[in-house]
Design a protein around this motif. Structure first.
Motif, PDB file in Angstrom:
ATOM      1  N   ASP A  86      36.184  46.880  41.399  1.00  0.00           N
ATOM      2  CA  ASP A  86      35.820  45.991  40.304  1.00  0.00           C
ATOM      3  C   ASP A  86      36.204  44.545  40.615  1.00  0.00           C
ATOM      4  N   ILE A  87      37.382  44.345  41.193  1.00  0.00           N
ATOM      5  CA  ILE A  87      37.831  42.991  41.552  1.00  0.00           C
ATOM      6  C   ILE A  87      36.962  42.421  42.665  1.00  0.00           C
ATOM      7  N   THR A  88      36.590  43.268  43.619  1.00  0.00           N
ATOM      8  CA  THR A  88      35.748  42.822  44.724  1.00  0.00           C
ATOM      9  C   THR A  88      34.402  42.308  44.221  1.00  0.00           C
ATOM     10  N   VAL A  89      33.791  43.056  43.304  1.00  0.00           N
ATOM     11  CA  VAL A  89      32.491  42.656  42.750  1.00  0.00           C
ATOM     12  C   VAL A  89      32.628  41.346  41.973  1.00  0.00           C
ATOM     13  N   LYS A  90      33.655  41.229  41.167  1.00  0.00           N
ATOM     14  CA  LYS A  90      33.871  39.994  40.398  1.00  0.00           C
ATOM     15  C   LYS A  90      34.073  38.799  41.325  1.00  0.00           C
ATOM     16  N   LEU A  91      34.862  38.976  42.371  1.00  0.00           N
ATOM     17  CA  LEU A  91      35.112  37.898  43.326  1.00  0.00           C
ATOM     18  C   LEU A  91      33.817  37.460  43.996  1.00  0.00           C
ATOM     19  N   PHE A  92      32.990  38.422  44.382  1.00  0.00           N
ATOM     20  CA  PHE A  92      31.721  38.130  45.040  1.00  0.00           C
ATOM     21  C   PHE A  92      30.777  37.376  44.099  1.00  0.00           C
ATOM     22  N   ILE A  93      30.748  37.794  42.831  1.00  0.00           N
ATOM     23  CA  ILE A  93      29.904  37.129  41.839  1.00  0.00           C
ATOM     24  C   ILE A  93      30.348  35.678  41.644  1.00  0.00           C
ATOM     25  N   HIS A  94      31.648  35.472  41.497  1.00  0.00           N
ATOM     26  CA  HIS A  94      32.169  34.123  41.281  1.00  0.00           C
ATOM     27  C   HIS A  94      31.911  33.226  42.489  1.00  0.00           C
ATOM     28  N   CYS A  95      32.010  33.790  43.698  1.00  0.00           N
ATOM     29  CA  CYS A  95      31.763  33.000  44.908  1.00  0.00           C
ATOM     30  C   CYS A  95      30.309  32.534  44.958  1.00  0.00           C
ATOM     31  N   GLN A  96      29.365  33.438  44.691  1.00  0.00           N
ATOM     32  CA  GLN A  96      27.952  33.056  44.688  1.00  0.00           C
ATOM     33  C   GLN A  96      27.668  32.009  43.610  1.00  0.00           C
TER      34      GLN A  96
ATOM     35  N   GLN B 177      26.362  28.250  51.182  1.00  0.00           N
ATOM     36  CA  GLN B 177      26.893  29.333  51.994  1.00  0.00           C
ATOM     37  C   GLN B 177      28.313  29.673  51.567  1.00  0.00           C
ATOM     38  N   ILE B 178      28.630  30.966  51.584  1.00  0.00           N
ATOM     39  CA  ILE B 178      29.957  31.444  51.190  1.00  0.00           C
ATOM     40  C   ILE B 178      30.914  31.276  52.372  1.00  0.00           C
ATOM     41  N   SER B 179      32.046  30.645  52.127  1.00  0.00           N
ATOM     42  CA  SER B 179      33.035  30.413  53.178  1.00  0.00           C
ATOM     43  C   SER B 179      34.385  31.006  52.769  1.00  0.00           C
ATOM     44  N   ILE B 180      35.292  31.044  53.730  1.00  0.00           N
ATOM     45  CA  ILE B 180      36.645  31.525  53.451  1.00  0.00           C
ATOM     46  C   ILE B 180      37.323  30.607  52.443  1.00  0.00           C
ATOM     47  N   THR B 181      37.092  29.308  52.571  1.00  0.00           N
ATOM     48  CA  THR B 181      37.662  28.341  51.616  1.00  0.00           C
ATOM     49  C   THR B 181      37.146  28.609  50.214  1.00  0.00           C
ATOM     50  N   CYS B 182      35.857  28.908  50.119  1.00  0.00           N
ATOM     51  CA  CYS B 182      35.254  29.214  48.815  1.00  0.00           C
ATOM     52  C   CYS B 182      35.895  30.454  48.202  1.00  0.00           C
ATOM     53  N   ILE B 183      36.073  31.501  49.013  1.00  0.00           N
ATOM     54  CA  ILE B 183      36.686  32.744  48.522  1.00  0.00           C
ATOM     55  C   ILE B 183      38.096  32.483  48.021  1.00  0.00           C
ATOM     56  N   LYS B 184      38.857  31.705  48.794  1.00  0.00           N
ATOM     57  CA  LYS B 184      40.238  31.389  48.426  1.00  0.00           C
ATOM     58  C   LYS B 184      40.298  30.594  47.114  1.00  0.00           C
ATOM     59  N   GLU B 185      39.456  29.572  47.004  1.00  0.00           N
ATOM     60  CA  GLU B 185      39.466  28.739  45.809  1.00  0.00           C
ATOM     61  C   GLU B 185      39.066  29.524  44.560  1.00  0.00           C
ATOM     62  N   VAL B 186      38.041  30.363  44.693  1.00  0.00           N
ATOM     63  CA  VAL B 186      37.592  31.177  43.557  1.00  0.00           C
ATOM     64  C   VAL B 186      38.677  32.157  43.140  1.00  0.00           C
ATOM     65  N   ALA B 187      39.297  32.813  44.119  1.00  0.00           N
ATOM     66  CA  ALA B 187      40.332  33.798  43.817  1.00  0.00           C
ATOM     67  C   ALA B 187      41.514  33.159  43.103  1.00  0.00           C
ATOM     68  N   GLU B 188      41.911  31.981  43.563  1.00  0.00           N
ATOM     69  CA  GLU B 188      43.092  31.329  42.995  1.00  0.00           C
ATOM     70  C   GLU B 188      42.810  30.649  41.664  1.00  0.00           C
ATOM     71  N   ARG B 189      41.535  30.425  41.365  1.00  0.00           N
ATOM     72  CA  ARG B 189      41.205  29.793  40.084  1.00  0.00           C
ATOM     73  C   ARG B 189      40.653  30.810  39.088  1.00  0.00           C
ATOM     74  N   SER B 190      39.571  31.472  39.424  1.00  0.00           N
ATOM     75  CA  SER B 190      38.913  32.379  38.485  1.00  0.00           C
ATOM     76  C   SER B 190      39.655  33.710  38.339  1.00  0.00           C
ATOM     77  N   LEU B 191      40.369  34.121  39.397  1.00  0.00           N
ATOM     78  CA  LEU B 191      41.081  35.406  39.353  1.00  0.00           C
ATOM     79  C   LEU B 191      42.584  35.188  39.543  1.00  0.00           C
ATOM     80  N   ARG B 192      43.094  34.095  39.045  1.00  0.00           N
ATOM     81  CA  ARG B 192      44.502  33.746  39.301  1.00  0.00           C
ATOM     82  C   ARG B 192      45.463  34.734  38.649  1.00  0.00           C
ATOM     83  N   LEU B 193      45.069  35.371  37.555  1.00  0.00           N
ATOM     84  CA  LEU B 193      45.980  36.309  36.889  1.00  0.00           C
ATOM     85  C   LEU B 193      46.274  37.517  37.774  1.00  0.00           C
ATOM     86  N   VAL B 194      45.244  38.056  38.424  1.00  0.00           N
ATOM     87  CA  VAL B 194      45.473  39.226  39.282  1.00  0.00           C
ATOM     88  C   VAL B 194      46.094  38.813  40.610  1.00  0.00           C
ATOM     89  N   GLN B 195      45.844  37.567  41.057  1.00  0.00           N
ATOM     90  CA  GLN B 195      46.410  37.141  42.338  1.00  0.00           C
ATOM     91  C   GLN B 195      47.932  37.102  42.297  1.00  0.00           C
TER      92      GLN B 195
END
Length: 592
Positions: free
Chosen positions: A375-385, A396-414
C-alpha cells in the motif's frame, strides 16, 4: 510468468466483471441458482452444498480473474496534466497483481469451504436431527472427548488466522477472491428428484466494530445477513435488549439456518478485553462455532490482533480443530521475487510525458522509502508521478523525486521506518502495527501444535529472535565446551562470546562448537611458539635445549584433534568421531 500473464489478462477486465454479475434487485451479493458439478472425492459426492460450488480455478484463470490495472493507452500520456493526474489517482483502486502466495491462499480457502460442508449434508438424517435438537442446545453442550456434538455429529470444519502488517492487502485479497471466484448465495430447489428448497450462503465477511464486544459483533452479523437475503434478523434479535449469550445463541441458529460456508471476521484487533465479552469470549465463541456447528472461520487482523492469541488461544488450544492454521506476514523482502515482480508491474503504469525506465537504483530507493509494504509503495509511486506532472519539464521520476515525496507526503510513516531501519528493538517496541511483540508471541508459537506459517520480513526476524531468546543458555553451553579446551574461565568465556557474536546469535550450535575448538587449537599453538621464542632469547646458547611437551591423554580434545589432522580429518570430523560433538537437536533438548 506472472508478469506476462498479468499484462495479457488486464485487457479482459471489462468482460470479467460481468462473469458472475447475477444480481437480485435490492439484495447484496451475487445470487445464483444451484447447478451441480461432478465430484471426484467420494466424501463430496451426493452433497448438494458441495456439488453446487464452482469448480476449483487453475493458476492461469486465477491470474485472469484477479489481475486488474487502470486504463492504459499511449495517447493518455499526451493529455492535459489535469486528465493525466486523474488517471494517476486511478492506480491505487485499480492496480492488483496476483502472486503465488495469493493462489495458495485461494486453494486453502476453497478446500476449507468444501471440507466444512462434508459434515453438513442436507440429504443426511444427521442434518435434520441437529435442527430438531436445536442449534442453541448443541452450541451450549459443546463437544465430547471424541469431538462429537450433542447430536453425535463430528464436524469437519477448519479455521484459519490471517495476520499481516497494515498495508499488506489481506482484506482486499480475500474480498477479490470471494466476490470474483465464488457466488455469495446459492438457491436450491431440486436435487436428484428430491425437493430441497434451501438457501446456501457460501460466505459472509464481517468487520469487527471498533472497541466493541462479541454482542455487537453478532448484531453486525444480523445486518449483513439481512442485506444479503432481505430477512429481518436484526429487527428480530438485534434490537431487543438482552444478554450477550442470547445474542450469540441466536446468531448460531441463523448461521446454521442459512447453511453458511465460511465466516470471515476482519479487523479482529478491534475486539477489546475491556468490554463485555472481550477477547476470551471471542476465542471461545470462534472455537465453538467451528467445533460444534461446523462453520469454517477465517480471522483477519493486524499485528495488534496477536494479543488475542498470546494468552487465551494458547490456553484453549485443546479445543482447536486439527485443521487450524495461522499465517503471519510482514513486508516483502528487498531481494525477494515477490517484491521485484510487484514493483516492475507497478512501474509500467506511467502517465508522465516521458517513460522512466526502472533502474536498480530507482528500485532500491522505492524499497527504502516504502519498506516493501504494498500500500505504501503504490501511494509513493502515485505521489511521485503527480509531482512530476505538476512540476512539468521532462516529467521523469528520479531518486531525488522519490526522496522528496517520501519525506514530505509520507513523512508520518518515514519517521516510523527510520526507527525500524535502526535495527534497535527498543526503537520500535511500541509499533504494534509494524512489529509484533516477539517475546510472548514466540512463547505462544513454541507451545501450540497447529500449523503456523511466517512470511516475508517477519520470517527472518522470527528465526533471529527465537535464536536470541536462548542467548544465555547457548553462551553457557559454549563456555562449558570451551573451558575443557583452554582450562581458563576468562579465556573460555571470551571464546564463547567471540563465536556467538560472529554469527549474531544465528549460528548452528554444532558449527559454533567446531569454531571454538579451532580457535582454541590456534591459541594453543600461538602460545607454544611464544614460549619457545621467550626461552630462546633468555637462555645462553649452550644451555638452549629442546622443550619437551608433556604427554597428553588420549581423551584430551587437543590430542583428538591432532590425531585427526594426521588422519586427514577436519576438526569437526575428529571431534565427531570421538563423540565430543553431538547433534544440535540433542544439545537443544538439554537447553530447554
Amino acid at each position: 510468468m506472472f508478469k506476462r500473464c498479468f499484462q495479457e489478462k488486464v485487457a479482459k477486465e471489462e468482460g470479467r466483471m460481468n462473469r458472475m454479475n447475477n444480481k437480485i434487485d435490492g439484495l447484496k451479493g451475487t445470487h445464483v441458482l444451484a447447478k451441480y458439478n461432478e465430484q471426484i472425492n467420494p466424501k463430496n459426492i451426493g452433497n448438494p452444498f458441495i456439488e453446487a460450488l464452482p469448480d476449483r480455478t487453475d493458476l492461469e484463470t486465477f491470474i485472469d480473474v484477479l489481475s486488474s490495472s487502470p486504463p492504459r493507452d499511449k495517447k493518455f500520456n499526451n493529455l492535459s496534466s489535469e486528465d493525466r493526474l486523474e488517471f494517476v489517482q486511478q492506480i491505487r483502486p485499480d492496480f492488483w497483481l496476483p502472486l503465488p502466495t495469493h493462489f495458495e491462499k485461494y486453494l486453502n480457502l476453497y478446500t476449507m469451504i468444501k471440507i466444512g460442508y462434508q459434515s453438513r449434508n442436507p440429504l443426511h438424517a444427521m442434518y435434520n436431527r441437529q435442527f430438531s435438537i436445536g442449534w442453541d442446545e448443541i452450541f451450549k453442550a459443546g463437544v465430547d472427548e471424541n469431538g462429537a456434538n450433542l447430536a453425535g455429529n463430528i464436524q469437519t470444519a477448519q479455521s484459519h488466522v490471517e495476520i499481516a502488517i497494515n498495508g499488506f492487502g489481506k482484506s482486499q485479497l480475500y474480498e477479490r477472491m470471494l466476490t470474483q471466484l465464488f457466488p455469495q448465495v446459492i438457491h436450491h430447489s431440486e436435487y436428484d428428484g428430491r425437493n430441497i428448497p434451501l438457501t446456501q450462503v457460501v460466505w459472509i465477511k464481517v468487520e469487527c466494530p471498533y472497541n466493541k464486544s462479541v454482542g455487537t459483533f453478532c448484531k453486525v452479523f444480523y445486518m449483513e445477513v439481512d442485506k444479503l437475503l432481505g430477512t429481518n434478523f436484526y429487527e428480530k434479535f438485534g434490537e431487543k435488549p438482552g444478554k450477550i449469550d442470547k445474542l450469540v445463541l441466536n446468531m448460531i441458529k441463523v448461521a446454521a439456518q442459512i447453511n453458511l460456508g465460511v465466516l470471515i471476521i476482519d479487523e479482529i484487533q478491534k475486539i477489546q478485553s475491556a468490554y463485555s465479552g472481550g477477547k476470551d469470549n471471542m476465542i471461545d465463541f470462534i472455537t465453538q462455532l467451528v467445533n460444534t456447528i461446523g462453520i469454517p472461520t477465517i480471522l483477519m487482523g493486524s499485528f495488534k490482533a496477536l494479543y488475542l492469541f498470546k494468552d487465551s488461544l494458547a490456553n484453549t488450544r485443546r479445543g482447536i480443530p486439527s485443521g487450524y492454521s495461522e499465517s503471519i506476514s510482514g513486508y516483502m523482502l528487498e531481494d525477494s521475487w515477490e517484491w521485484n515482480e510487484f514493483i516492475e508491474n507497478l512501474w509500467d503504469i506511467q502517465y508522465t510525458k516521458k517513460y522512466t525506465e526502472l533502474t536498480p537504483k530507482l528500485k532500491k530507493a522505492m524499497y527504502y522509502y516504502s519498506l516493501g509494504i504494498p500500500d505504501i509503495t503504490v501511494k509513493l509511486f502515485i505521489h511521485c508521478q503527480s509531482k512530476c506532472i505538476v512540476m512539468g519539464g521532462n516529467e521523469q521520476i528520479s531518486i531525488t523525486c522519490i526522496k522528496e515525496v517520501a519525506e514530505r507526503s509520507l513523512r508520518l510513516v518515514q519517521s516510523i521506518f527510520d526507527r525500524i531501519r535502526s535495527g534497535d528493538p527498543e526503537a520500535y517496541k511500541d509499533l504494534e502495527d509494524i512489529k509484533p511483540d516477539w517475546v510472548p508471541l514466540n512463547g505462544y508459537i513454541s507451545e501450540v501444535s497447529h500449523r503456523i506459517q511466517v512470511h516475508g520480513s517477519i520470517a527472518e526476524e522470527h528465526a533471529r529472535i527465537l535464536q536470541r531468546k536462548d542467548k544465555t543458555e547457548v553462551l553457557k553451553k559454549l563456555t562449558e565446551f570451551a573451558i575443557v579446551l583452554v582450562q581458563s574461565p576468562s579465556t573460555a568465556e571470551e571464546l564463547a562470546y567471540r563465536v556467538y557474536d560472529a554469527s549474531k546469535g544465528m549460528g548452528d550450535l554444532t558449527g559454533m562448537f567446531v569454531q571454538i575448538a579451532e580457535l582454541a587449537l590456534q591459541g594453543e599453538k600461538s602460545e607454544k611458539v611464544a614460549k619457545k621464542i621467550k626461552i630462546a632469547s633468555e637462555l645462553p646458547k649452550k644451555l638452549r635445549t629442546k622443550k619437551v611437551s608433556p604427554d597428553m591423554s588420549e581423551d584430551d580434545i587437543r590430542f583428538v584433534v591432532q590425531i585427526g589432522h594426521k588422519k586427514e580429518l577436519t576438526t569437526e570430523e575428529a571431534l565427531e568421531e570421538k563423540g565430543y560433538i553431538r547433534e544440535a537437536d540433542e544439545i537443544l533438548s538439554y537447553i530447554k
